[in-house]
Design a protein around this motif. Structure first.
Motif, PDB file in Angstrom:
ATOM      1  N   VAL A  65      11.897  55.708 -85.845  1.00  0.00           N
ATOM      2  CA  VAL A  65      12.039  54.506 -86.672  1.00  0.00           C
ATOM      3  C   VAL A  65      13.398  54.578 -87.362  1.00  0.00           C
ATOM      4  CG1 VAL A  65      11.302  53.431 -88.833  1.00  0.00           C
ATOM      5  CG2 VAL A  65       9.621  53.949 -87.068  1.00  0.00           C
ATOM      6  N   ASN A  67      15.147  53.302 -90.320  1.00  0.00           N
ATOM      7  CA  ASN A  67      14.766  52.673 -91.580  1.00  0.00           C
ATOM      8  C   ASN A  67      15.968  51.914 -92.142  1.00  0.00           C
ATOM      9  OD1 ASN A  67      13.695  51.897 -93.992  1.00  0.00           O
ATOM     10  ND2 ASN A  67      13.488  53.949 -94.844  1.00  0.00           N
ATOM     11  N   LEU A  83       5.297  56.886 -92.647  1.00  0.00           N
ATOM     12  CA  LEU A  83       5.821  57.390 -91.376  1.00  0.00           C
ATOM     13  C   LEU A  83       5.526  58.874 -91.201  1.00  0.00           C
ATOM     14  CD1 LEU A  83       9.197  55.440 -91.393  1.00  0.00           C
ATOM     15  CD2 LEU A  83       7.201  54.976 -89.951  1.00  0.00           C
ATOM     16  N   TYR A  90      11.932  59.479 -88.529  1.00  0.00           N
ATOM     17  CA  TYR A  90      12.656  58.336 -89.081  1.00  0.00           C
ATOM     18  C   TYR A  90      14.002  58.785 -89.622  1.00  0.00           C
ATOM     19  CZ  TYR A  90      10.481  60.203 -93.361  1.00  0.00           C
ATOM     20  OH  TYR A  90      10.043  61.021 -94.378  1.00  0.00           O
TER      21      TYR A  90
END
Length: 323
Positions: A65, A67, A83, A90
């Motif tokens: 991910v 962010n 997460l 992330y």
């Protein structure tokens, strides 16, 4: 940069904080850069329905991910906890560093314990601000948990700004007040501090455009086209330049940051000009630096020969679960 370890990347964008538009602007650049670099990229607007967000991440589980959220719930440890719980790597810092950096009172305590220079100040109930000036003039008042200079005001001699700030205050029952430091606004981006990381990038001197800003480097100066002029590397005393780089790295490490951060300072060289280093005061560390067309971190990375796409890819390849 290390060999690629991720292919599918979900870019979290938008969010529900006062910095939603900043996040959307950051994410547009990130999405384009990662697609051009060859990642399989998907955008997810992180709205108020957390269950929908978790479902979207579960249904098409990404390798990483990215962010790109800013402000509350995206920068304060909240989404980082989700997460970590889901076991999805992330970008940027983890729960603790994010939460502490976003809480100005907690961050000041960490910086003070690490021996880093901060402005004299204290936290007050907002009702106390209504009654009288809590510090000698001039001073600065800030929300405890906002970014991008949201809610920041400067109280100067002869100003009736206090009543105006109180009328628009919507940032909770407490506020941070600090001595106003004259001089310049400077900033240092950091891309990791471990072996092989770019580290502290350079020092940028920021001059807000007086026709856009409201007396300091505020939200409009940061994000409006032509809102400020950036000079890098900053033309300041070489000792202060080296000190700013070192403090940015020390602050990044003291908070436990990972990935990229940006440390903001006030630099007071009003007394001796360029003949002496002047006074350097650490304001804050941003664990989710802006990535918009006017943002400072991409500009500093480019100065160091790191393109926007390379910077974004570096963040993806250095993503991890931080718990």
């Amino acid at each position: 940069m290390s060999a690629r370890t991720a292919n599918k990347v979900a870019v979290l964008m938008g969010g529900i904080s006062s910095e939603r538009e900043v996040s959307l602007s950051s994410a547009r650049g990130v999405l384009q850069a990662l697609r051009e670099t060859g990642y399989d990229v998907r955008a997810i607007d992180a709205g108020p329905d957390l269950a929908s967000l978790v479902a979207a991440l579960t249904q098409d589980r990404p390798d990483v991910v990215f962010n790109a959220l800013h402000g509350r719930f995206g920068e304060d440890g909240a989404i980082q906890g989700v997460l970590d719980w889901m076991g999805i790597p992330y970008t940027h810092s983890g729960i603790r560093a994010s939460a502490v950096a976003m809480d100005k009172e907690a961050a000041r305590a960490v910086f003070a314990a690490a021996g880093l220079p901060i402005a004299p100040g204290r936290v007050i109930p907002i009702e106390q601000f209504a009654e009288a000036d809590p510090l000698p003039l001039p001073y600065v008042i800030k929300p405890l948990n906002e970014g991008s200079s949201v809610g920041v005001g400067i109280i100067r001699e002869g100003s009736n700004h206090r009543s105006e700030i109180l009328a628009g205050w919507r940032y909770g029952p407490l506020a941070l007040v600090e001595e106003f430091i004259p001089g310049r606004e400077i900033t240092v981006g950091v891309m990791g501090t471990g072996p092989g990381a770019p580290g502290a990038l350079t020092v940028t001197d920021i001059t807000p455009n007086p026709s856009v800003a409201h007396g300091f480097y505020d939200y409009d100066a940061k994000y409006a086209a032509g809102g400020s002029q950036h000079v890098l590397p900053a033309d300041i005393h070489p000792d202060a330049f080296a000190q700013a780089l070192a403090i940015a790295v020390a602050a990044h490490d003291a908070l436990g940051c990972r990935g990229a951060s940006r440390t903001d300072f006030r630099y007071d060289d009003t007394a001796h000009g360029r003949n002496a280093p002047g006074r350097l005061v650490l304001l804050e560390v941003n664990t989710q630096p802006g990535l918009t067309p006017t943002s400072l971190l991409p500009e500093q990375a480019a100065y160091r020969g790191i393109s926007y796409a390379e910077m974004c890819a570096w963040m993806v390849e250095n993503a991890a679960c931080r718990a």
